[in-house]
Design a protein around this motif. Structure first.
Motif, PDB file in Angstrom:
ATOM      1  N   SER A   3       0.755  -1.104  -0.083  1.00 50.17           N
ATOM      2  CA  SER A   3       0.102   0.018  -0.002  1.00 50.17           C
ATOM      3  C   SER A   3       0.743   1.190  -0.009  1.00 50.17           C
ATOM      4  CB  SER A   3      -0.796  -0.017   1.193  1.00 50.17           C
ATOM      5  OG  SER A   3      -0.110   0.130   2.389  1.00 50.17           O
ATOM      6  N   ILE A   4       0.340   2.534  -0.207  1.00 49.31           N
ATOM      7  CA  ILE A   4       1.047   3.613  -0.270  1.00 49.31           C
ATOM      8  C   ILE A   4       1.654   3.873   1.182  1.00 49.31           C
ATOM      9  CG2 ILE A   4       0.803   6.020  -0.486  1.00 49.31           C
ATOM     10  CD1 ILE A   4      -1.212   5.663  -2.804  1.00 49.31           C
ATOM     11  N   ARG A  62       3.105   5.708  -6.863  1.00 45.37           N
ATOM     12  CA  ARG A  62       1.973   5.121  -7.632  1.00 45.37           C
ATOM     13  C   ARG A  62       0.805   4.567  -6.789  1.00 45.37           C
ATOM     14  NH1 ARG A  62       3.203   6.164 -12.924  1.00 45.37           N
ATOM     15  NH2 ARG A  62       1.339   5.142 -13.665  1.00 45.37           N
ATOM     16  N   GLY A  63      -0.075   4.715  -7.637  1.00 41.91           N
ATOM     17  CA  GLY A  63      -1.376   4.003  -6.825  1.00 41.91           C
ATOM     18  C   GLY A  63      -2.334   5.149  -6.467  1.00 41.91           C
ATOM     19  N   GLU A  98      -3.560  10.329  -6.515  1.00 40.47           N
ATOM     20  CA  GLU A  98      -3.223   9.314  -7.347  1.00 40.47           C
ATOM     21  C   GLU A  98      -1.773   9.539  -7.996  1.00 40.47           C
ATOM     22  OE1 GLU A  98      -5.290   6.844 -11.149  1.00 40.47           O
ATOM     23  OE2 GLU A  98      -5.908   8.713 -10.717  1.00 40.47           O
ATOM     24  N   ASP A  99      -1.080   8.630  -7.856  1.00 39.40           N
ATOM     25  CA  ASP A  99       0.388   8.740  -8.761  1.00 39.40           C
ATOM     26  C   ASP A  99       1.012   9.946  -8.253  1.00 39.40           C
ATOM     27  OD1 ASP A  99      -0.174   6.377  -9.744  1.00 39.40           O
ATOM     28  OD2 ASP A  99      -0.711   7.091 -11.830  1.00 39.40           O
ATOM     29  N   SER A 148      -4.014  14.826  -9.785  1.00 38.29           N
ATOM     30  CA  SER A 148      -3.576  13.719  -9.104  1.00 38.29           C
ATOM     31  C   SER A 148      -3.433  13.921  -7.718  1.00 38.29           C
ATOM     32  CB  SER A 148      -1.585  13.894  -9.532  1.00 38.29           C
ATOM     33  OG  SER A 148      -1.323  15.224  -9.040  1.00 38.29           O
ATOM     34  N   PHE A 149      -3.949  15.234  -7.178  1.00 39.78           N
ATOM     35  CA  PHE A 149      -4.286  15.559  -5.892  1.00 39.78           C
ATOM     36  C   PHE A 149      -5.468  16.608  -5.698  1.00 39.78           C
ATOM     37  CE2 PHE A 149      -3.313  18.304  -2.099  1.00 39.78           C
ATOM     38  CZ  PHE A 149      -3.518  17.079  -1.011  1.00 39.78           C
ATOM     39  N   ARG A 150      -6.317  16.310  -4.657  1.00 31.66           N
ATOM     40  CA  ARG A 150      -7.262  17.129  -4.589  1.00 31.66           C
ATOM     41  C   ARG A 150      -7.888  16.902  -2.964  1.00 31.66           C
ATOM     42  NH1 ARG A 150     -13.023  18.353  -7.583  1.00 31.66           N
ATOM     43  NH2 ARG A 150     -13.633  20.155  -6.650  1.00 31.66           N
TER      44      ARG A 150
END
Length: 283
Positions: A3-4, A62-63, A98-99, A148-150
């Motif tokens: 996992s991340i 990633r992920g 994400e990523d 990719s980010f919010r």
């Protein structure tokens, strides 16, 4: 596949102590972090650390992941994929990731205490599907993220704080119950996804097209009695208002007062909605 969060602990500044606890490298700072994975795949992470000196570091992965974070003490600045993200005390954030590549800038000589939930995207989408106000509304991960980010910020309430403190207490208890911890984590997720969909209160970060229909309907309901009374007052075809003034004169002043109060409440809802629109897209 790791996992991340697991890659974060493996690749950054921590060393594993046992199955759920990690210690910050002694030359960098002091303190521990804890990570527990529930049956549904939620990873609950608790940080209680202090850095000796400012120690910026970078982590990329990633992920995909949804993170629900609560900051209890201290703060740190993070730049995620070029976007600045701060975690001030007393506020939380629901982030869709994400990523990404993240640069961390933790403060020195300041105790940093936080609790985070890493929520599987499949679980988030499942909850979103059942919370959406219409079957035609798609408010899943891909619909809300857009990049990719919010992050959606919020102020947590008394119940949220009680659940967060209970999870922290559970981490410190050798006889902890993973099922009870999962129940607390799911309740936190449900509470703040309700904020996301039903705007009670609305978190920062919503776009114009994502205003809940419930807010508009509440405003209409507040003004409905005023319109009804005006209509009855003006109509000559069915003079119900005039009949009421003859047979129930004591009720009329009360109705007028309640109508004015509801109209004022509706006006306040409009003002609140406009203020929320002004504060959109802070991030």
């Amino acid at each position: 596949m790791k996992s991340i969060y697991q890659r974060y602990f493996d690749e950054t500044l921590f060393g594993q102590k046992n199955g759920i606890s990690y210690s910050l490298q002694s030359e960098i700072g002091a303190g521990n972090a804890y990570k527990l994975t529930t049956y549904s795949g939620i990873q609950i992470v608790y940080h209680d650390i202090r850095y000796h000196e400012p120690y910026p570091f970078c982590f990329a992965s990633r992920g995909r992941m949804v993170e629900l974070q609560f900051t209890l003490s201290g703060q740190r600045q993070i730049i995620v994929s070029g976007r600045e993200h701060q975690t001030p005390v007393g506020r939380g954030a629901l982030s869709l990731i994400e990523d990404f590549q993240a640069h961390f800038f933790p403060s020195a000589q300041e105790q940093y205490v936080s609790l985070s939930l890493a929520i599987p995207v499949s679980l988030f989408d499942y909850a979103a599907m059942h919370l959406a106000t219409s079957p035609n509304m798609n408010f899943g991960f891909d619909r809300l993220k857009e990049q990719s980010f919010r992050s959606y910020d919020f102020e947590y309430d008394t119940r949220s704080m009680a659940l967060v403190k209970q999870l922290i207490t559970d981490f410190k208890n050798d006889n902890r119950s993973p099922l009870m911890m999962e129940a607390s984590a799911l309740e936190l997720l449900n509470m703040h996804m309700n904020q996301l969909f039903f705007l009670t209160p609305r978190p920062n970060g919503f776009s114009k097209g994502e205003i809940s229909f419930g807010v508009i309907s509440r405003i209409v309901l507040h003004f409905a009695p005023l319109f009804i009374i005006l209509l009855l007052s003006l109509t000559q075809m069915v003079p119900l208002w005039h009949i009421a003034t003859i047979f129930q004169p004591d009720v009329v002043p009360w109705l007028k007062i309640m109508t004015v109060l509801m109209a004022l409440k509706g006006s306040m809802e409009i003002i609140r909605l406009k203020l929320l629109k002004i504060s959109m897209w802070r991030r």
